[in-house]
Write a protein that holds these residues in place. Structure first.
Motif, PDB file in Angstrom:
ATOM      1  N   LEU A  12       0.830  -1.049   0.020  1.00 41.17           N
ATOM      2  CA  LEU A  12       0.007   0.102  -0.045  1.00 41.17           C
ATOM      3  C   LEU A  12       0.906   1.483  -0.140  1.00 41.17           C
ATOM      4  CD1 LEU A  12      -2.781  -0.963   2.495  1.00 41.17           C
ATOM      5  CD2 LEU A  12      -2.732  -1.048   0.251  1.00 41.17           C
ATOM      6  N   TYR A  13       2.368   0.976   0.145  1.00 43.42           N
ATOM      7  CA  TYR A  13       3.011   2.287   0.280  1.00 43.42           C
ATOM      8  C   TYR A  13       3.788   2.209  -0.983  1.00 43.42           C
ATOM      9  CZ  TYR A  13       1.868   1.469   5.143  1.00 43.42           C
ATOM     10  OH  TYR A  13       0.902   0.898   6.148  1.00 43.42           O
ATOM     11  N   GLU A  14       3.936   3.530  -1.455  1.00 46.75           N
ATOM     12  CA  GLU A  14       4.703   4.068  -2.818  1.00 46.75           C
ATOM     13  C   GLU A  14       6.258   3.420  -2.427  1.00 46.75           C
ATOM     14  OE1 GLU A  14       4.170   6.980  -5.452  1.00 46.75           O
ATOM     15  OE2 GLU A  14       2.006   7.153  -4.881  1.00 46.75           O
ATOM     16  N   GLY A  15       7.031   3.197  -3.418  1.00 46.64           N
ATOM     17  CA  GLY A  15       8.475   3.058  -3.107  1.00 46.64           C
ATOM     18  C   GLY A  15       8.669   1.803  -2.875  1.00 46.64           C
ATOM     19  N   GLU A  16       7.807   0.955  -2.289  1.00 47.90           N
ATOM     20  CA  GLU A  16       8.199  -0.587  -1.936  1.00 47.90           C
ATOM     21  C   GLU A  16       8.193  -1.569  -3.213  1.00 47.90           C
ATOM     22  OE1 GLU A  16       6.388  -2.041   1.735  1.00 47.90           O
ATOM     23  OE2 GLU A  16       6.842  -0.088   2.636  1.00 47.90           O
ATOM     24  N   ASP A  17       8.943  -2.641  -3.067  1.00 45.82           N
ATOM     25  CA  ASP A  17       8.848  -3.510  -4.214  1.00 45.82           C
ATOM     26  C   ASP A  17       7.544  -4.376  -4.035  1.00 45.82           C
ATOM     27  OD1 ASP A  17      11.184  -2.799  -5.027  1.00 45.82           O
ATOM     28  OD2 ASP A  17      12.353  -4.416  -3.745  1.00 45.82           O
ATOM     29  N   ILE A  18       7.255  -5.054  -5.422  1.00 49.36           N
ATOM     30  CA  ILE A  18       6.106  -5.863  -5.742  1.00 49.36           C
ATOM     31  C   ILE A  18       6.676  -7.132  -5.861  1.00 49.36           C
ATOM     32  CG2 ILE A  18       4.016  -6.426  -6.807  1.00 49.36           C
ATOM     33  CD1 ILE A  18       3.695  -3.369  -7.087  1.00 49.36           C
ATOM     34  N   GLU A  19       6.087  -8.200  -5.244  1.00 50.46           N
ATOM     35  CA  GLU A  19       6.707  -9.724  -5.262  1.00 50.46           C
ATOM     36  C   GLU A  19       5.673 -10.533  -6.244  1.00 50.46           C
ATOM     37  OE1 GLU A  19       8.094 -13.423  -2.947  1.00 50.46           O
ATOM     38  OE2 GLU A  19       7.047 -12.103  -1.915  1.00 50.46           O
ATOM     39  N   VAL A  20       6.370 -11.079  -7.266  1.00 48.38           N
ATOM     40  CA  VAL A  20       5.280 -11.777  -8.135  1.00 48.38           C
ATOM     41  C   VAL A  20       6.203 -13.255  -7.929  1.00 48.38           C
ATOM     42  CG1 VAL A  20       4.812 -12.665 -10.531  1.00 48.38           C
ATOM     43  CG2 VAL A  20       4.785 -10.063  -9.680  1.00 48.38           C
ATOM     44  N   GLU A  39       9.280  -2.758  -9.449  1.00 55.44           N
ATOM     45  CA  GLU A  39       9.230  -1.588  -9.009  1.00 55.44           C
ATOM     46  C   GLU A  39       7.702  -1.306  -8.505  1.00 55.44           C
ATOM     47  OE1 GLU A  39      11.491   0.993  -8.256  1.00 55.44           O
ATOM     48  OE2 GLU A  39      13.231  -0.632  -8.907  1.00 55.44           O
ATOM     49  N   TYR A  40       7.613  -0.362  -7.558  1.00 53.89           N
ATOM     50  CA  TYR A  40       6.122  -0.010  -7.255  1.00 53.89           C
ATOM     51  C   TYR A  40       5.299   0.273  -8.384  1.00 53.89           C
ATOM     52  CZ  TYR A  40       1.987   2.236  -5.212  1.00 53.89           C
ATOM     53  OH  TYR A  40       0.704   2.442  -5.060  1.00 53.89           O
ATOM     54  N   MET A  41       4.119  -0.395  -8.300  1.00 58.55           N
ATOM     55  CA  MET A  41       3.139   0.041  -9.333  1.00 58.55           C
ATOM     56  C   MET A  41       1.570   0.105  -8.485  1.00 58.55           C
ATOM     57  SD  MET A  41       2.652  -3.589 -11.541  1.00 58.55           S
ATOM     58  CE  MET A  41       4.601  -3.582 -11.521  1.00 58.55           C
ATOM     59  N   LYS A  42       0.672   0.676  -9.370  1.00 54.73           N
ATOM     60  CA  LYS A  42      -0.698   0.957  -8.886  1.00 54.73           C
ATOM     61  C   LYS A  42      -1.162  -0.482  -8.524  1.00 54.73           C
ATOM     62  CE  LYS A  42      -1.488   5.247 -10.802  1.00 54.73           C
ATOM     63  NZ  LYS A  42      -2.195   6.044 -11.781  1.00 54.73           N
ATOM     64  N   PRO A  43      -1.799  -0.735  -7.507  1.00 57.58           N
ATOM     65  CA  PRO A  43      -2.365  -2.038  -6.990  1.00 57.58           C
ATOM     66  C   PRO A  43      -3.407  -2.711  -8.055  1.00 57.58           C
ATOM     67  CG  PRO A  43      -2.353  -0.901  -5.089  1.00 57.58           C
ATOM     68  CD  PRO A  43      -2.200   0.092  -6.142  1.00 57.58           C
ATOM     69  N   ALA A  44      -4.073  -1.758  -8.878  1.00 54.32           N
ATOM     70  CA  ALA A  44      -4.888  -2.229  -9.834  1.00 54.32           C
ATOM     71  C   ALA A  44      -4.280  -3.001 -11.020  1.00 54.32           C
ATOM     72  CB  ALA A  44      -5.692  -1.193 -10.466  1.00 54.32           C
ATOM     73  N   VAL A  45      -2.983  -2.751 -11.412  1.00 51.50           N
ATOM     74  CA  VAL A  45      -2.338  -3.579 -12.310  1.00 51.50           C
ATOM     75  C   VAL A  45      -1.406  -4.638 -11.934  1.00 51.50           C
ATOM     76  CG1 VAL A  45      -2.742  -1.500 -13.825  1.00 51.50           C
ATOM     77  CG2 VAL A  45      -0.475  -1.588 -12.312  1.00 51.50           C
ATOM     78  N   VAL A  46      -1.095  -4.500 -10.473  1.00 49.06           N
ATOM     79  CA  VAL A  46      -0.084  -5.732 -10.111  1.00 49.06           C
ATOM     80  C   VAL A  46      -0.562  -6.942 -10.575  1.00 49.06           C
ATOM     81  CG1 VAL A  46       0.693  -6.911  -7.968  1.00 49.06           C
ATOM     82  CG2 VAL A  46       0.336  -4.315  -8.059  1.00 49.06           C
ATOM     83  N   GLY A  47      -1.796  -7.753 -10.413  1.00 50.15           N
ATOM     84  CA  GLY A  47      -1.858  -8.945 -10.892  1.00 50.15           C
ATOM     85  C   GLY A  47      -1.786  -8.970 -12.475  1.00 50.15           C
ATOM     86  N   VAL A  48      -2.282  -8.024 -13.306  1.00 49.94           N
ATOM     87  CA  VAL A  48      -2.089  -8.031 -14.863  1.00 49.94           C
ATOM     88  C   VAL A  48      -0.692  -8.167 -15.106  1.00 49.94           C
ATOM     89  CG1 VAL A  48      -2.751  -7.033 -16.762  1.00 49.94           C
ATOM     90  CG2 VAL A  48      -4.129  -6.847 -14.983  1.00 49.94           C
ATOM     91  N   ASN A  49       0.086  -7.357 -14.510  1.00 48.60           N
ATOM     92  CA  ASN A  49       1.613  -7.517 -14.709  1.00 48.60           C
ATOM     93  C   ASN A  49       2.132  -8.718 -14.388  1.00 48.60           C
ATOM     94  OD1 ASN A  49       2.539  -5.086 -16.123  1.00 48.60           O
ATOM     95  ND2 ASN A  49       1.561  -4.058 -14.141  1.00 48.60           N
ATOM     96  N   ALA A  50       1.704  -9.150 -13.257  1.00 46.49           N
ATOM     97  CA  ALA A  50       1.975 -10.695 -12.711  1.00 46.49           C
ATOM     98  C   ALA A  50       1.929 -11.572 -13.928  1.00 46.49           C
ATOM     99  CB  ALA A  50       1.788 -10.894 -11.505  1.00 46.49           C
ATOM    100  N   LEU A  51       0.785 -11.771 -14.441  1.00 42.28           N
ATOM    101  CA  LEU A  51       0.295 -12.730 -15.404  1.00 42.28           C
ATOM    102  C   LEU A  51       1.033 -12.352 -16.586  1.00 42.28           C
ATOM    103  CD1 LEU A  51      -1.282 -15.087 -16.243  1.00 42.28           C
ATOM    104  CD2 LEU A  51      -3.107 -13.251 -16.880  1.00 42.28           C
ATOM    105  N   LEU A  52       1.596 -11.302 -17.136  1.00 38.79           N
ATOM    106  CA  LEU A  52       2.241 -10.959 -18.166  1.00 38.79           C
ATOM    107  C   LEU A  52       3.679 -11.689 -17.980  1.00 38.79           C
ATOM    108  CD1 LEU A  52       1.152  -7.275 -19.167  1.00 38.79           C
ATOM    109  CD2 LEU A  52       0.946  -9.436 -20.440  1.00 38.79           C
TER     110      LEU A  52
END
Length: 129
Positions: A12-20, A39-52
């Motif tokens: 929920l915090y900007e600047g923190e990594d996202i794990e896939v 890198e941080y991205m908006k939560p709405a697109v995290v799942g979509v980017n993970a699938l890609l």
């Protein structure tokens, strides 16, 4: 048949990594397991980017039957085409997913959200959650 398990953890915090995290299993043997940090991205697109990311890893298995297990209701709606979002970034990425999926012969998705507890437990165990 290839079984793929995928999870994406946003913060929920900007600047923190996202794990896939994903795991690919063929004939009860793990053929690839990996955690990718983005890198941080908006939560709405995290799942979509993970699938890609997962689809890029699955390109070597295009001719196989692939079952991808996810635990993401929003991503499941995007895949099925029932999402009514007006977010332009999500819509753009959804079209990229459809384009990538068209390269595969047989891909199906199993969303374990609100499903059988044993399937959910298996998803958690495979991904180490």
């Amino acid at each position: 048949m290839i079984k793929a398990y995928m999870a994406a953890f946003s913060t929920l915090y900007e600047g923190e990594d996202i794990e896939v995290r994903y795991s690919l299993i063929q004939d009860c043997q793990v053929i690839k397991e990996e955690s990718v940090y983005l890198e941080y991205m908006k939560p709405a697109v995290v799942g979509v980017n993970a699938l890609l990311i997962l689809l890029r890893k699955l390109e070597a298995y295009k001719q196989e039957t692939i079952v991808i297990t996810i635990n993401d209701g929003a991503l499941n709606e995007i895949i099925r085409g029932t999402n009514t979002t007006q977010n332009g970034e999500v819509i753009k990425l959804a079209s990229r997913i459809k384009k990538e999926l068209s390269k595969f012969n047989r891909v199906s998705f199993l969303n374990v959200t609100n499903k059988d507890r044993t399937v959910l437990a298996e998803w958690k165990k495979v991904l180490g959650i």
